[in-house]
Scaffold this motif. Structure first.
Motif, PDB file in Angstrom:
ATOM      1  N   PRO A  17       0.798  -1.233   0.000  1.00 22.57           N
ATOM      2  CA  PRO A  17       0.000   0.000   0.000  1.00 22.57           C
ATOM      3  C   PRO A  17       0.826   1.276   0.000  1.00 22.57           C
ATOM      4  O   PRO A  17       0.298   2.344  -0.318  1.00 22.57           O
ATOM      5  N   GLU A  18       2.105   1.189   0.310  1.00 18.46           N
ATOM      6  CA  GLU A  18       2.928   2.402   0.317  1.00 18.46           C
ATOM      7  C   GLU A  18       3.362   2.815  -1.098  1.00 18.46           C
ATOM      8  O   GLU A  18       3.835   3.940  -1.306  1.00 18.46           O
ATOM      9  N   LEU A  19       3.196   1.919  -2.058  1.00 19.64           N
ATOM     10  CA  LEU A  19       3.639   2.216  -3.422  1.00 19.64           C
ATOM     11  C   LEU A  19       2.563   2.993  -4.173  1.00 19.64           C
ATOM     12  O   LEU A  19       1.402   2.608  -4.195  1.00 19.64           O
ATOM     13  N   ARG A  20       2.985   4.087  -4.823  1.00 13.32           N
ATOM     14  CA  ARG A  20       2.067   4.963  -5.534  1.00 13.32           C
ATOM     15  C   ARG A  20       2.349   4.915  -7.037  1.00 13.32           C
ATOM     16  O   ARG A  20       3.491   4.716  -7.467  1.00 13.32           O
ATOM     17  N   LEU A  21       1.282   5.131  -7.806  1.00 10.99           N
ATOM     18  CA  LEU A  21       1.374   5.098  -9.266  1.00 10.99           C
ATOM     19  C   LEU A  21       1.211   6.507  -9.825  1.00 10.99           C
ATOM     20  O   LEU A  21       0.299   7.242  -9.425  1.00 10.99           O
ATOM     21  N   ALA A  22       2.074   6.888 -10.754  1.00 13.41           N
ATOM     22  CA  ALA A  22       1.980   8.173 -11.441  1.00 13.41           C
ATOM     23  C   ALA A  22       1.294   7.963 -12.800  1.00 13.41           C
ATOM     24  O   ALA A  22       1.688   7.076 -13.562  1.00 13.41           O
ATOM     25  N   VAL A  23       0.264   8.756 -13.080  1.00 16.91           N
ATOM     26  CA  VAL A  23      -0.413   8.681 -14.378  1.00 16.91           C
ATOM     27  C   VAL A  23      -0.573  10.097 -14.929  1.00 16.91           C
ATOM     28  O   VAL A  23      -0.480  11.079 -14.206  1.00 16.91           O
ATOM     29  N   VAL A  24      -0.815  10.158 -16.241  1.00 18.86           N
ATOM     30  CA  VAL A  24      -1.080  11.441 -16.895  1.00 18.86           C
ATOM     31  C   VAL A  24      -2.585  11.665 -16.901  1.00 18.86           C
ATOM     32  O   VAL A  24      -3.348  10.807 -17.346  1.00 18.86           O
ATOM     33  N   LYS A  25      -2.999  12.806 -16.400  1.00 20.17           N
ATOM     34  CA  LYS A  25      -4.415  13.126 -16.327  1.00 20.17           C
ATOM     35  C   LYS A  25      -5.024  13.136 -17.730  1.00 20.17           C
ATOM     36  O   LYS A  25      -4.496  13.752 -18.638  1.00 20.17           O
ATOM     37  N   GLY A  26      -6.142  12.409 -17.893  1.00 21.32           N
ATOM     38  CA  GLY A  26      -6.827  12.373 -19.174  1.00 21.32           C
ATOM     39  C   GLY A  26      -6.422  11.213 -20.060  1.00 21.32           C
ATOM     40  O   GLY A  26      -7.038  10.987 -21.094  1.00 21.32           O
ATOM     41  N   PHE A  27      -5.396  10.443 -19.672  1.00 20.68           N
ATOM     42  CA  PHE A  27      -4.960   9.301 -20.481  1.00 20.68           C
ATOM     43  C   PHE A  27      -5.877   8.105 -20.266  1.00 20.68           C
ATOM     44  O   PHE A  27      -6.354   7.854 -19.158  1.00 20.68           O
ATOM     45  N   LYS A  28      -6.105   7.357 -21.343  1.00 18.61           N
ATOM     46  CA  LYS A  28      -6.667   6.021 -21.262  1.00 18.61           C
ATOM     47  C   LYS A  28      -5.544   5.046 -21.579  1.00 18.61           C
ATOM     48  O   LYS A  28      -4.749   5.278 -22.491  1.00 18.61           O
ATOM     49  N   HIS A  29      -5.468   3.944 -20.841  1.00 16.19           N
ATOM     50  CA  HIS A  29      -4.314   3.056 -20.966  1.00 16.19           C
ATOM     51  C   HIS A  29      -4.642   1.703 -21.576  1.00 16.19           C
ATOM     52  O   HIS A  29      -3.739   0.982 -21.985  1.00 16.19           O
ATOM     53  N   GLY A  30      -5.914   1.329 -21.624  1.00 12.92           N
ATOM     54  CA  GLY A  30      -6.297   0.045 -22.188  1.00 12.92           C
ATOM     55  C   GLY A  30      -7.387  -0.599 -21.356  1.00 12.92           C
ATOM     56  O   GLY A  30      -7.524  -0.309 -20.167  1.00 12.92           O
ATOM     57  N   PRO A  31      -8.184  -1.502 -21.969  1.00  2.92           N
ATOM     58  CA  PRO A  31      -9.339  -2.077 -21.265  1.00  2.92           C
ATOM     59  C   PRO A  31      -8.982  -2.916 -20.051  1.00  2.92           C
ATOM     60  O   PRO A  31      -9.810  -3.064 -19.146  1.00  2.92           O
ATOM     61  N   GLN A  32      -7.772  -3.448 -19.989  1.00  4.35           N
ATOM     62  CA  GLN A  32      -7.370  -4.198 -18.800  1.00  4.35           C
ATOM     63  C   GLN A  32      -6.597  -3.319 -17.806  1.00  4.35           C
ATOM     64  O   GLN A  32      -6.723  -3.492 -16.594  1.00  4.35           O
ATOM     65  N   TRP A  33      -5.830  -2.388 -18.318  1.00  2.00           N
ATOM     66  CA  TRP A  33      -5.089  -1.495 -17.431  1.00  2.00           C
ATOM     67  C   TRP A  33      -6.008  -0.546 -16.662  1.00  2.00           C
ATOM     68  O   TRP A  33      -5.799  -0.299 -15.473  1.00  2.00           O
ATOM     69  N   ASP A  34      -7.010   0.000 -17.320  1.00  2.75           N
ATOM     70  CA  ASP A  34      -7.826   1.039 -16.687  1.00  2.75           C
ATOM     71  C   ASP A  34      -8.549   0.549 -15.427  1.00  2.75           C
ATOM     72  O   ASP A  34      -8.589   1.270 -14.426  1.00  2.75           O
ATOM     73  N   PRO A  35      -9.124  -0.665 -15.400  1.00  2.16           N
ATOM     74  CA  PRO A  35      -9.726  -1.134 -14.137  1.00  2.16           C
ATOM     75  C   PRO A  35      -8.704  -1.314 -13.016  1.00  2.16           C
ATOM     76  O   PRO A  35      -9.008  -1.057 -11.837  1.00  2.16           O
ATOM     77  N   TRP A  36      -7.489  -1.742 -13.372  1.00  7.29           N
ATOM     78  CA  TRP A  36      -6.441  -1.900 -12.348  1.00  7.29           C
ATOM     79  C   TRP A  36      -6.067  -0.538 -11.769  1.00  7.29           C
ATOM     80  O   TRP A  36      -5.913  -0.385 -10.555  1.00  7.29           O
ATOM     81  N   ILE A  37      -5.950   0.460 -12.635  1.00  9.84           N
ATOM     82  CA  ILE A  37      -5.649   1.819 -12.164  1.00  9.84           C
ATOM     83  C   ILE A  37      -6.798   2.345 -11.304  1.00  9.84           C
ATOM     84  O   ILE A  37      -6.568   2.997 -10.272  1.00  9.84           O
ATOM     85  N   ALA A  38      -8.037   2.058 -11.709  1.00  8.22           N
ATOM     86  CA  ALA A  38      -9.200   2.505 -10.928  1.00  8.22           C
ATOM     87  C   ALA A  38      -9.182   1.897  -9.527  1.00  8.22           C
ATOM     88  O   ALA A  38      -9.555   2.566  -8.546  1.00  8.22           O
TER      89      ALA A  38
END
Length: 235
Positions: A104-125
């Motif tokens: 839980p201490e690990l954080r993910l950096a993403v670009v606002k407004g990006f879509k990453h793929g149908p399998q990646w996006d639920p994991w990011i959510a």
């Protein structure tokens, strides 16, 4: 036409002028069609908002998704998929998505407004729900915050990451996790249905098809990538 800075797809040279794969594709399509494109660099969030509201004509490297087809036509000229790039200097090495999610201490950096793929996006959510996602204006900033230790990982792909890793001094300091080998996307021009006429969209599609057939697309991608990366980026 809105560009966005993203690795080898588009970047600023000395001064305000942009260079990159997208820039070269736009120039070649302009030459073949006789269309004149007014290009500028903008954020991805504003680009998609303006396209959806009918106040922008076009953008580049746009991932084709069902939710976007209502307001945009797509002319595909590239394909790819995202990987998770994790700092390799973490106290305990992370080699899988499960290993990342379990810390839980690990954080993910993403670009606002990006879509990453149908399998990646639920994991990011899922990580979003845990409060473990930081959103940044562009990929260069996301990578820089990973390099500084604010975040543990970000998502990227071979077509862009060489320049991003070099600029952020992350070259040789990341572990690449290819978690979803089948999660490929198709991307290209997104043309506003409200603003771009069908015959102009057809001319752009014909130009891209011809560029694919005569090797021009491969030549453009190969100017920035290895031949293997260039070939794998073509639809």
């Amino acid at each position: 036409m809105a560009l966005y800075e993203y690795g080898s797809l588009a970047y600023r040279r000395a001064g305000p002028e942009a260079a990159g794969i997208d820039v070269d594709i736009v120039a070649e399509v302009a030459r073949r069609t006789g269309c004149r494109f007014e290009t500028f660099v903008d954020s991805r969030v504003r680009t998609w908002t303006d396209l959806a509201h009918g106040s922008l004509d076009m953008t580049v490297s746009a991932i084709e998704m069902d939710e976007r087809k209502g307001f945009a036509r797509f002319v595909i000229y590239m394909t790819g998929r995202n990987r998770l790039l994790v700092r390799s200097d973490l106290p305990d090495r992370v080699a899988t998505l499960d290993a990342f999610a379990e810390r839980p201490e690990l954080r993910l950096a993403v670009v606002k407004g990006f879509k990453h793929g149908p399998q990646w996006d639920p994991w990011i959510a899922m990580l979003h729900q845990q409060g473990r996602v930081d959103e940044y204006a562009d990929a260069r900033q996301a990578a820089r915050l990973v390099a500084l230790g604010r975040d543990a990982a970000f998502l990227s792909e071979p077509v862009v990451w060489k320049r991003i890793l070099t600029d952020s001094k992350l070259q040789g300091r990341i572990t690449v996790i290819d978690a979803f080998p089948g999660d490929n996307y198709a991307a290209g021009f997104a043309l506003s249905r409200a603003r771009v006429r069908e015959d102009d969209a057809r001319r752009i599609q014909e130009a891209i098809s011809a560029m694919r057939s005569d090797g021009t697309l491969l030549k453009i991608f190969s100017a920035y990538l290895s031949r293997g990366e260039a070939l794998s980026s073509l639809p």
